[in-house]
Scaffold this motif. Structure first.
Motif, mmCIF file in Angstrom:
data_model
loop_
_atom_site.group_PDB
_atom_site.id
_atom_site.type_symbol
_atom_site.label_atom_id
_atom_site.label_comp_id
_atom_site.label_asym_id
_atom_site.label_seq_id
_atom_site.Cartn_x
_atom_site.Cartn_y
_atom_site.Cartn_z
ATOM 1 N N THR A 3 0.783 -1.258 -0.108
ATOM 2 C CA THR A 3 -0.044 0.062 -0.043
ATOM 3 C C THR A 3 0.657 1.188 0.020
ATOM 4 O O THR A 3 0.521 2.280 -0.451
ATOM 5 C CB THR A 3 -1.018 0.131 1.294
ATOM 6 O OG1 THR A 3 -0.135 -0.069 2.372
ATOM 7 C CG2 THR A 3 -1.838 -1.154 0.932
ATOM 8 N N GLY A 4 2.241 1.279 0.545
ATOM 9 C CA GLY A 4 2.765 2.318 0.517
ATOM 10 C C GLY A 4 3.178 2.617 -0.795
ATOM 11 O O GLY A 4 3.362 3.951 -1.258
ATOM 12 N N GLY A 5 3.600 1.838 -1.720
ATOM 13 C CA GLY A 5 3.902 2.051 -3.033
ATOM 14 C C GLY A 5 2.801 2.735 -3.987
ATOM 15 O O GLY A 5 2.783 3.678 -4.676
ATOM 16 N N GLU A 6 1.538 2.044 -3.638
ATOM 17 C CA GLU A 6 0.424 2.452 -4.166
ATOM 18 C C GLU A 6 -0.126 3.893 -3.952
ATOM 19 O O GLU A 6 -0.427 4.941 -4.633
ATOM 20 C CB GLU A 6 -0.766 1.585 -3.952
ATOM 21 C CG GLU A 6 -0.759 0.259 -4.574
ATOM 22 C CD GLU A 6 -1.790 -0.868 -4.127
ATOM 23 O OE1 GLU A 6 -2.870 -0.290 -3.370
ATOM 24 O OE2 GLU A 6 -1.849 -1.970 -4.265
ATOM 25 N N VAL A 7 0.179 4.189 -2.540
ATOM 26 C CA VAL A 7 -0.171 5.656 -1.966
ATOM 27 C C VAL A 7 0.559 6.789 -2.725
ATOM 28 O O VAL A 7 0.316 7.779 -3.120
ATOM 29 C CB VAL A 7 -0.133 5.752 -0.469
ATOM 30 C CG1 VAL A 7 -0.247 7.239 -0.213
ATOM 31 C CG2 VAL A 7 -1.152 4.784 0.243
ATOM 32 N N ARG A 11 -0.297 9.697 -5.273
ATOM 33 C CA ARG A 11 0.238 11.306 -4.791
ATOM 34 C C ARG A 11 0.948 11.781 -5.939
ATOM 35 O O ARG A 11 0.982 13.090 -6.231
ATOM 36 C CB ARG A 11 1.139 11.137 -3.577
ATOM 37 C CG ARG A 11 0.627 10.896 -2.067
ATOM 38 C CD ARG A 11 1.214 11.079 -1.029
ATOM 39 N NE ARG A 11 0.864 10.732 0.159
ATOM 40 C CZ ARG A 11 1.301 10.358 1.299
ATOM 41 N NH1 ARG A 11 2.801 10.231 1.324
ATOM 42 N NH2 ARG A 11 0.788 10.189 2.365
ATOM 43 N N SER A 12 1.807 10.955 -6.824
ATOM 44 C CA SER A 12 2.636 11.513 -7.785
ATOM 45 C C SER A 12 1.530 11.942 -9.037
ATOM 46 O O SER A 12 1.842 12.724 -9.473
ATOM 47 C CB SER A 12 3.578 10.239 -8.306
ATOM 48 O OG SER A 12 4.271 10.843 -9.384
ATOM 49 N N THR A 13 0.485 10.960 -9.281
ATOM 50 C CA THR A 13 -0.337 11.285 -10.059
ATOM 51 C C THR A 13 -1.027 12.424 -9.943
ATOM 52 O O THR A 13 -1.274 13.020 -10.883
ATOM 53 C CB THR A 13 -1.245 10.059 -10.210
ATOM 54 O OG1 THR A 13 -0.303 8.805 -10.551
ATOM 55 C CG2 THR A 13 -2.310 10.248 -11.287
ATOM 56 N N ALA A 14 -1.516 12.563 -8.540
ATOM 57 C CA ALA A 14 -2.474 13.513 -8.193
ATOM 58 C C ALA A 14 -1.308 15.040 -8.279
ATOM 59 O O ALA A 14 -2.008 16.006 -8.821
ATOM 60 C CB ALA A 14 -2.772 13.474 -6.925
ATOM 61 N N ARG A 15 -0.349 14.904 -8.128
ATOM 62 C CA ARG A 15 0.783 16.091 -8.126
ATOM 63 C C ARG A 15 0.876 16.584 -9.603
ATOM 64 O O ARG A 15 0.917 17.811 -9.966
ATOM 65 C CB ARG A 15 2.125 15.745 -7.739
ATOM 66 C CG ARG A 15 2.909 16.898 -7.457
ATOM 67 C CD ARG A 15 4.334 16.638 -6.802
ATOM 68 N NE ARG A 15 4.175 15.649 -5.380
ATOM 69 C CZ ARG A 15 4.747 14.460 -5.617
ATOM 70 N NH1 ARG A 15 5.377 14.065 -6.506
ATOM 71 N NH2 ARG A 15 4.394 13.795 -4.611
ATOM 72 N N GLU A 16 1.081 15.514 -10.612
ATOM 73 C CA GLU A 16 1.290 15.666 -12.143
ATOM 74 C C GLU A 16 0.008 16.392 -12.467
ATOM 75 O O GLU A 16 0.356 17.239 -13.382
ATOM 76 C CB GLU A 16 1.390 14.260 -12.581
ATOM 77 C CG GLU A 16 3.130 13.793 -12.122
ATOM 78 C CD GLU A 16 3.152 12.427 -12.978
ATOM 79 O OE1 GLU A 16 2.173 12.121 -13.418
ATOM 80 O OE2 GLU A 16 4.171 11.943 -12.730
ATOM 81 N N ARG A 17 -1.097 15.705 -12.064
ATOM 82 C CA ARG A 17 -2.206 16.307 -12.570
ATOM 83 C C ARG A 17 -2.448 17.750 -12.269
ATOM 84 O O ARG A 17 -3.131 18.673 -12.764
ATOM 85 C CB ARG A 17 -3.670 15.368 -12.001
ATOM 86 C CG ARG A 17 -4.792 15.915 -12.561
ATOM 87 C CD ARG A 17 -6.178 15.035 -12.333
ATOM 88 N NE ARG A 17 -5.934 14.440 -10.864
ATOM 89 C CZ ARG A 17 -5.864 13.099 -10.806
ATOM 90 N NH1 ARG A 17 -5.979 12.190 -11.922
ATOM 91 N NH2 ARG A 17 -5.933 12.545 -9.541
ATOM 92 N N GLN A 18 -2.143 18.171 -10.909
ATOM 93 C CA GLN A 18 -2.317 19.452 -10.193
ATOM 94 C C GLN A 18 -1.387 20.512 -11.163
ATOM 95 O O GLN A 18 -1.712 21.534 -11.336
ATOM 96 C CB GLN A 18 -1.847 19.432 -8.792
ATOM 97 C CG GLN A 18 -1.987 20.959 -8.105
ATOM 98 C CD GLN A 18 -1.943 20.802 -6.841
ATOM 99 O OE1 GLN A 18 -1.252 19.994 -6.301
ATOM 100 N NE2 GLN A 18 -2.048 22.123 -6.216
ATOM 101 N N GLU A 19 -0.045 19.947 -11.498
ATOM 102 C CA GLU A 19 0.860 20.978 -11.930
ATOM 103 C C GLU A 19 0.267 21.023 -13.436
ATOM 104 O O GLU A 19 0.457 22.075 -13.989
ATOM 105 C CB GLU A 19 2.177 20.101 -12.304
ATOM 106 C CG GLU A 19 2.796 20.198 -10.870
ATOM 107 C CD GLU A 19 4.039 19.332 -10.792
ATOM 108 O OE1 GLU A 19 4.668 18.698 -12.014
ATOM 109 O OE2 GLU A 19 4.609 19.123 -9.998
#
Length: 87
Positions: A3-7, A11-19
C-alpha cells in the motif's frame, strides 16, 4: 500487499495532474491578458514579423487576431513575461 507504493503512486499522479492544471490555468490567464491590435493590417504585419502565416485557409479577421493573441501569449510564457510588443 504494497500500500505504501500505491499511495506514493497516487500522490505522484495527483501532483502531476495538479501541475498540469496550473500550467493550463496560467496559459489561459496569459491569453486573456494578451492584447493584439484590432486593425487587420497591423495583425497581419505582426504575424509576418513573427514569421507566421498571414492567413490560414478559411480564416477570418477575428480568427486571425485570436491566433496572433495565442502566439503572443506563448512567446510571453516562453520568455517569462518579458515580451516586447513595440517595434
Amino acid at each position: 500487499m504494497d500500500t505504501g507504493g500505491e499511495v506514493e503512486g497516487a500522490r505522484s499522479t495527483a501532483r502531476e495532474r495538479q501541475e498540469a492544471l496550473l500550467k493550463e490555468f496560467e496559459s489561459r490567464r496569459r491569453l486573456r491578458a494578451t492584447h493584439a491590435p484590432t486593425d487587420d493590417a497591423q495583425v497581419r504585419a505582426m504575424l509576418r514579423r513573427y514569421e507566421e502565416p498571414v492567413t490560414l485557409f478559411g480564416e477570418r479577421q477575428a480568427e486571425r487576431r485570436e491566433r496572433l493573441r495565442g502566439i503572443l501569449a506563448a512567446l510571453d510564457a516562453r520568455d517569462g513575461g518579458e515580451l516586447e510588443t513595440s517595434g
